[in-house]
Design a protein around this motif. Structure first.
Motif, PDB file in Angstrom:
ATOM      1  N   TYR A  66     -46.194 -28.854  39.309  1.00  0.00           N
ATOM      2  CA  TYR A  66     -45.687 -27.548  39.733  1.00  0.00           C
ATOM      3  C   TYR A  66     -44.621 -27.128  38.730  1.00  0.00           C
ATOM      4  CZ  TYR A  66     -43.396 -23.871  42.409  1.00  0.00           C
ATOM      5  OH  TYR A  66     -42.851 -22.672  42.806  1.00  0.00           O
ATOM      6  N   ARG A  67     -44.909 -26.047  38.021  1.00  0.00           N
ATOM      7  CA  ARG A  67     -44.049 -25.633  36.892  1.00  0.00           C
ATOM      8  C   ARG A  67     -43.933 -26.826  35.953  1.00  0.00           C
ATOM      9  NH1 ARG A  67     -41.316 -20.931  38.862  1.00  0.00           N
ATOM     10  NH2 ARG A  67     -42.890 -19.904  40.159  1.00  0.00           N
ATOM     11  N   SER A  68     -42.745 -27.317  35.720  1.00  0.00           N
ATOM     12  CA  SER A  68     -42.588 -28.438  34.789  1.00  0.00           C
ATOM     13  C   SER A  68     -42.372 -29.761  35.514  1.00  0.00           C
ATOM     14  CB  SER A  68     -41.401 -28.182  33.858  1.00  0.00           C
ATOM     15  OG  SER A  68     -40.201 -28.039  34.618  1.00  0.00           O
ATOM     16  N   ARG A  69     -42.592 -29.779  36.840  1.00  0.00           N
ATOM     17  CA  ARG A  69     -42.306 -30.969  37.633  1.00  0.00           C
ATOM     18  C   ARG A  69     -43.584 -31.512  38.276  1.00  0.00           C
ATOM     19  NH1 ARG A  69     -37.575 -32.781  36.233  1.00  0.00           N
ATOM     20  NH2 ARG A  69     -37.699 -34.065  38.125  1.00  0.00           N
ATOM     21  N   THR A  70     -43.483 -32.699  38.855  1.00  0.00           N
ATOM     22  CA  THR A  70     -44.555 -33.278  39.661  1.00  0.00           C
ATOM     23  C   THR A  70     -44.070 -33.363  41.099  1.00  0.00           C
ATOM     24  OG1 THR A  70     -45.425 -34.562  37.799  1.00  0.00           O
ATOM     25  CG2 THR A  70     -46.023 -35.291  40.016  1.00  0.00           C
ATOM     26  N   ILE A  71     -44.802 -32.732  42.017  1.00  0.00           N
ATOM     27  CA  ILE A  71     -44.382 -32.634  43.406  1.00  0.00           C
ATOM     28  C   ILE A  71     -45.400 -33.352  44.294  1.00  0.00           C
ATOM     29  CG2 ILE A  71     -43.765 -31.071  45.300  1.00  0.00           C
ATOM     30  CD1 ILE A  71     -41.928 -30.933  42.805  1.00  0.00           C
ATOM     31  N   THR A  72     -44.881 -34.091  45.266  1.00  0.00           N
ATOM     32  CA  THR A  72     -45.704 -34.741  46.281  1.00  0.00           C
ATOM     33  C   THR A  72     -45.431 -34.038  47.601  1.00  0.00           C
ATOM     34  OG1 THR A  72     -45.587 -36.845  45.093  1.00  0.00           O
ATOM     35  CG2 THR A  72     -46.248 -36.926  47.403  1.00  0.00           C
ATOM     36  N   TRP A  73     -46.509 -33.594  48.295  1.00  0.00           N
ATOM     37  CA  TRP A  73     -46.262 -32.677  49.409  1.00  0.00           C
ATOM     38  C   TRP A  73     -47.425 -32.648  50.395  1.00  0.00           C
ATOM     39  CZ3 TRP A  73     -49.241 -28.068  50.101  1.00  0.00           C
ATOM     40  CH2 TRP A  73     -50.191 -27.854  49.092  1.00  0.00           C
ATOM     41  N   HIS A  74     -47.191 -31.965  51.509  1.00  0.00           N
ATOM     42  CA  HIS A  74     -48.246 -31.613  52.458  1.00  0.00           C
ATOM     43  C   HIS A  74     -47.773 -30.391  53.232  1.00  0.00           C
ATOM     44  CE1 HIS A  74     -51.759 -32.060  54.980  1.00  0.00           C
ATOM     45  NE2 HIS A  74     -52.112 -33.150  54.293  1.00  0.00           N
ATOM     46  N   ASP A  92     -58.569 -38.839  42.678  1.00  0.00           N
ATOM     47  CA  ASP A  92     -58.586 -37.407  42.358  1.00  0.00           C
ATOM     48  C   ASP A  92     -58.990 -36.617  43.602  1.00  0.00           C
ATOM     49  OD1 ASP A  92     -57.924 -37.846  39.688  1.00  0.00           O
ATOM     50  OD2 ASP A  92     -60.032 -37.996  39.081  1.00  0.00           O
ATOM     51  N   PHE A  93     -58.317 -35.487  43.809  1.00  0.00           N
ATOM     52  CA  PHE A  93     -58.653 -34.623  44.931  1.00  0.00           C
ATOM     53  C   PHE A  93     -59.282 -33.321  44.444  1.00  0.00           C
ATOM     54  CE2 PHE A  93     -57.414 -31.768  48.535  1.00  0.00           C
ATOM     55  CZ  PHE A  93     -58.238 -32.360  49.482  1.00  0.00           C
ATOM     56  N   SER A  94     -58.757 -32.784  43.367  1.00  0.00           N
ATOM     57  CA  SER A  94     -59.341 -31.628  42.696  1.00  0.00           C
ATOM     58  C   SER A  94     -58.770 -31.601  41.286  1.00  0.00           C
ATOM     59  CB  SER A  94     -59.034 -30.328  43.446  1.00  0.00           C
ATOM     60  OG  SER A  94     -57.643 -30.075  43.457  1.00  0.00           O
ATOM     61  N   SER A  95     -59.074 -30.572  40.547  1.00  0.00           N
ATOM     62  CA  SER A  95     -58.570 -30.483  39.181  1.00  0.00           C
ATOM     63  C   SER A  95     -57.049 -30.550  39.158  1.00  0.00           C
ATOM     64  CB  SER A  95     -59.045 -29.169  38.543  1.00  0.00           C
ATOM     65  OG  SER A  95     -58.512 -29.019  37.252  1.00  0.00           O
ATOM     66  N   ARG A  96     -56.507 -31.525  38.451  1.00  0.00           N
ATOM     67  CA  ARG A  96     -55.066 -31.727  38.274  1.00  0.00           C
ATOM     68  C   ARG A  96     -54.338 -32.117  39.557  1.00  0.00           C
ATOM     69  NH1 ARG A  96     -52.169 -26.984  35.959  1.00  0.00           N
ATOM     70  NH2 ARG A  96     -50.762 -28.523  35.075  1.00  0.00           N
ATOM     71  N   VAL A  97     -55.081 -32.400  40.611  1.00  0.00           N
ATOM     72  CA  VAL A  97     -54.473 -32.756  41.888  1.00  0.00           C
ATOM     73  C   VAL A  97     -54.956 -34.146  42.285  1.00  0.00           C
ATOM     74  CG1 VAL A  97     -54.257 -32.180  44.337  1.00  0.00           C
ATOM     75  CG2 VAL A  97     -54.309 -30.359  42.624  1.00  0.00           C
ATOM     76  N   ARG A  98     -53.998 -35.001  42.675  1.00  0.00           N
ATOM     77  CA  ARG A  98     -54.304 -36.363  43.097  1.00  0.00           C
ATOM     78  C   ARG A  98     -53.872 -36.542  44.552  1.00  0.00           C
ATOM     79  NH1 ARG A  98     -56.732 -40.390  40.382  1.00  0.00           N
ATOM     80  NH2 ARG A  98     -54.988 -41.849  40.498  1.00  0.00           N
ATOM     81  N   ILE A  99     -54.418 -37.566  45.196  1.00  0.00           N
ATOM     82  CA  ILE A  99     -54.118 -37.790  46.600  1.00  0.00           C
ATOM     83  C   ILE A  99     -53.833 -39.262  46.855  1.00  0.00           C
ATOM     84  CG2 ILE A  99     -56.563 -38.062  47.219  1.00  0.00           C
ATOM     85  CD1 ILE A  99     -55.883 -36.649  49.888  1.00  0.00           C
ATOM     86  N   GLY A 100     -52.839 -39.514  47.707  1.00  0.00           N
ATOM     87  CA  GLY A 100     -52.593 -40.853  48.218  1.00  0.00           C
ATOM     88  C   GLY A 100     -53.228 -40.958  49.596  1.00  0.00           C
ATOM     89  N   ALA A 101     -52.505 -41.496  50.570  1.00  0.00           N
ATOM     90  CA  ALA A 101     -52.989 -41.477  51.946  1.00  0.00           C
ATOM     91  C   ALA A 101     -52.495 -40.179  52.573  1.00  0.00           C
ATOM     92  CB  ALA A 101     -52.480 -42.685  52.717  1.00  0.00           C
ATOM     93  N   ALA A 102     -53.272 -39.141  52.401  1.00  0.00           N
ATOM     94  CA  ALA A 102     -53.009 -37.757  52.847  1.00  0.00           C
ATOM     95  C   ALA A 102     -52.105 -36.992  51.895  1.00  0.00           C
ATOM     96  CB  ALA A 102     -52.434 -37.707  54.257  1.00  0.00           C
ATOM     97  N   TRP A 103     -51.068 -37.615  51.351  1.00  0.00           N
ATOM     98  CA  TRP A 103     -50.081 -36.912  50.534  1.00  0.00           C
ATOM     99  C   TRP A 103     -50.693 -36.427  49.217  1.00  0.00           C
ATOM    100  CZ3 TRP A 103     -44.866 -35.994  51.701  1.00  0.00           C
ATOM    101  CH2 TRP A 103     -44.403 -36.577  52.891  1.00  0.00           C
ATOM    102  N   ILE A 104     -50.426 -35.182  48.883  1.00  0.00           N
ATOM    103  CA  ILE A 104     -50.940 -34.548  47.668  1.00  0.00           C
ATOM    104  C   ILE A 104     -49.889 -34.625  46.565  1.00  0.00           C
ATOM    105  CG2 ILE A 104     -51.705 -32.368  46.657  1.00  0.00           C
ATOM    106  CD1 ILE A 104     -53.692 -33.547  48.612  1.00  0.00           C
ATOM    107  N   THR A 105     -50.309 -34.969  45.350  1.00  0.00           N
ATOM    108  CA  THR A 105     -49.418 -34.966  44.190  1.00  0.00           C
ATOM    109  C   THR A 105     -50.015 -34.047  43.132  1.00  0.00           C
ATOM    110  OG1 THR A 105     -48.568 -37.191  44.591  1.00  0.00           O
ATOM    111  CG2 THR A 105     -48.391 -36.347  42.345  1.00  0.00           C
ATOM    112  N   MET A 106     -49.197 -33.114  42.635  1.00  0.00           N
ATOM    113  CA  MET A 106     -49.717 -32.169  41.644  1.00  0.00           C
ATOM    114  C   MET A 106     -48.580 -31.637  40.779  1.00  0.00           C
ATOM    115  SD  MET A 106     -50.418 -28.684  43.781  1.00  0.00           S
ATOM    116  CE  MET A 106     -49.083 -27.497  43.988  1.00  0.00           C
TER     117      MET A 106
END
Length: 302
Positions: A243-251, A227-241
């Motif tokens: 967005y609207r009705s989708r799940t986006i992995t980004w930086h 967990d990185f913050s509320s509703r936000v998860r983290i891999g090795a730097a990459w953020i997954t959260m």
């Protein structure tokens, strides 16, 4: 500005005011690449999450920083501060604000010296440029390489990490502030793993495609593990959260004169990158373009 959109099969790029070969500072998108280098090293058995900074870098007698494990650095859970401590960093930051000077520029040896008395705090998520600088250099050291060399050997020659302004040539764009003022390039050996990589839009587009077809080295970096913050998860730097009705992995990323964003809808198998030679956030157009491509059924990429 330059934009890339990708599927597992192909990449499209568009530019405005620049050419495909021209390089941008990608800022903290560098961390996403460092996370992939670390994950690739894990897969090859070169390091483990419990490997410490002191195992790989010359930190004897440096106090608690030597005991920080790589696994905690990769998810911003090391307890290290955002930046290396000390007044020199503050003075350079002021010089950047007033005159547009590069606030970085340290060698690796100078960065390590700045960490000598650094205090390690709690392991709650805390975004740390210092942490990713050390993670990248430690991962490279485990392979017996300098960071820039390891980056090019793993990902190809399209990436580079200038240490001095004199290293730049005509293909390396000069960035501007939000108000349009030219600012100095952000260069420096120490900075590279956290924010000092340059690349052109074609190179970043190829990275997107290789992630989507699962051939990219260290692609497991995108898998959220903490967990990185509320509703936000983290891999090795990459953020997954969500967005609207989708799940986006980004930086995203920013330097004094550049902004960047890279994002992937892994379920729809579509990726987008936006690079800009101006210090003005490009997150919103990046998310919007990715959303529109997914909504269209990715017909444009077929």
């Amino acid at each position: 500005m330059a934009i890339a959109v990708a599927s597992p099969q192909r990449v499209f790029v568009a530019t405005a005011g620049t050419e495909v070969k021209d390089t941008f500072e990608i800022g903290s998108v560098s961390k996403a690449l460092t996370g992939m280098l670390y994950s690739d090293a894990l897969q090859r058995g070169v390091v483990s999450p419990k490997t410490t900074l002191g195992d790989l870098l010359p930190l004897n007698g440096f106090g608690p920083v030597a005991a920080v494990p790589l696994g905690s650095l990769a998810v911003h859970g090391s307890g290290l501060p955002r930046l290396a401590p000390g007044m020199p960093v503050l003075r350079r930051s002021l010089a950047f604000s007033i005159r547009g000077e590069n606030p970085y520029g340290e060698t690796l040896a100078e960065l390590l010296e700045q960490t000598r008395d650094v205090r390690v705090g709690s392991t709650r998520p805390r975004y740390s440029n210092l942490g990713f600088q050390l993670l990248g250099h430690a991962t490279a050291s485990a392979d017996g390489r300098k960071y820039g060399r390891l980056l090019r050997e793993v990902f190809g020659p399209g990436y580079w990490t200038p240490s001095r302004q004199d290293d730049l040539d005509d293909a390396d764009l000069r960035g501007t502030s939000r108000l349009g003022r030219l600012v100095q390039p952000w260069v420096g050996e120490a900075l590279a793993p956290a924010g000092g990589i340059r690349a052109n839009i074609g190179t970043i587009g190829d990275l997107l495609r290789s992630i989507l077809d699962h051939t990219a080295p260290g692609v497991t970096a995108l898998e959220p593990v903490a967990d990185f913050s509320s509703r936000v998860r983290i891999g090795a730097a990459w953020i997954t959260m969500p967005y609207r009705s989708r799940t986006i992995t980004w930086h995203n990323g920013a330097t004094g004169g550049f902004s960047s964003w890279i994002g992937i809808d892994r379920e729809a198998r579509i990726g987008v990158a936006v690079l800009s030679a101006r210090h003005a956030a490009v997150d919103r157009p990046g998310f919007r373009l990715l959303e529109e491509l997914v909504a269209s059924g990715s017909a444009v990429l077929d």
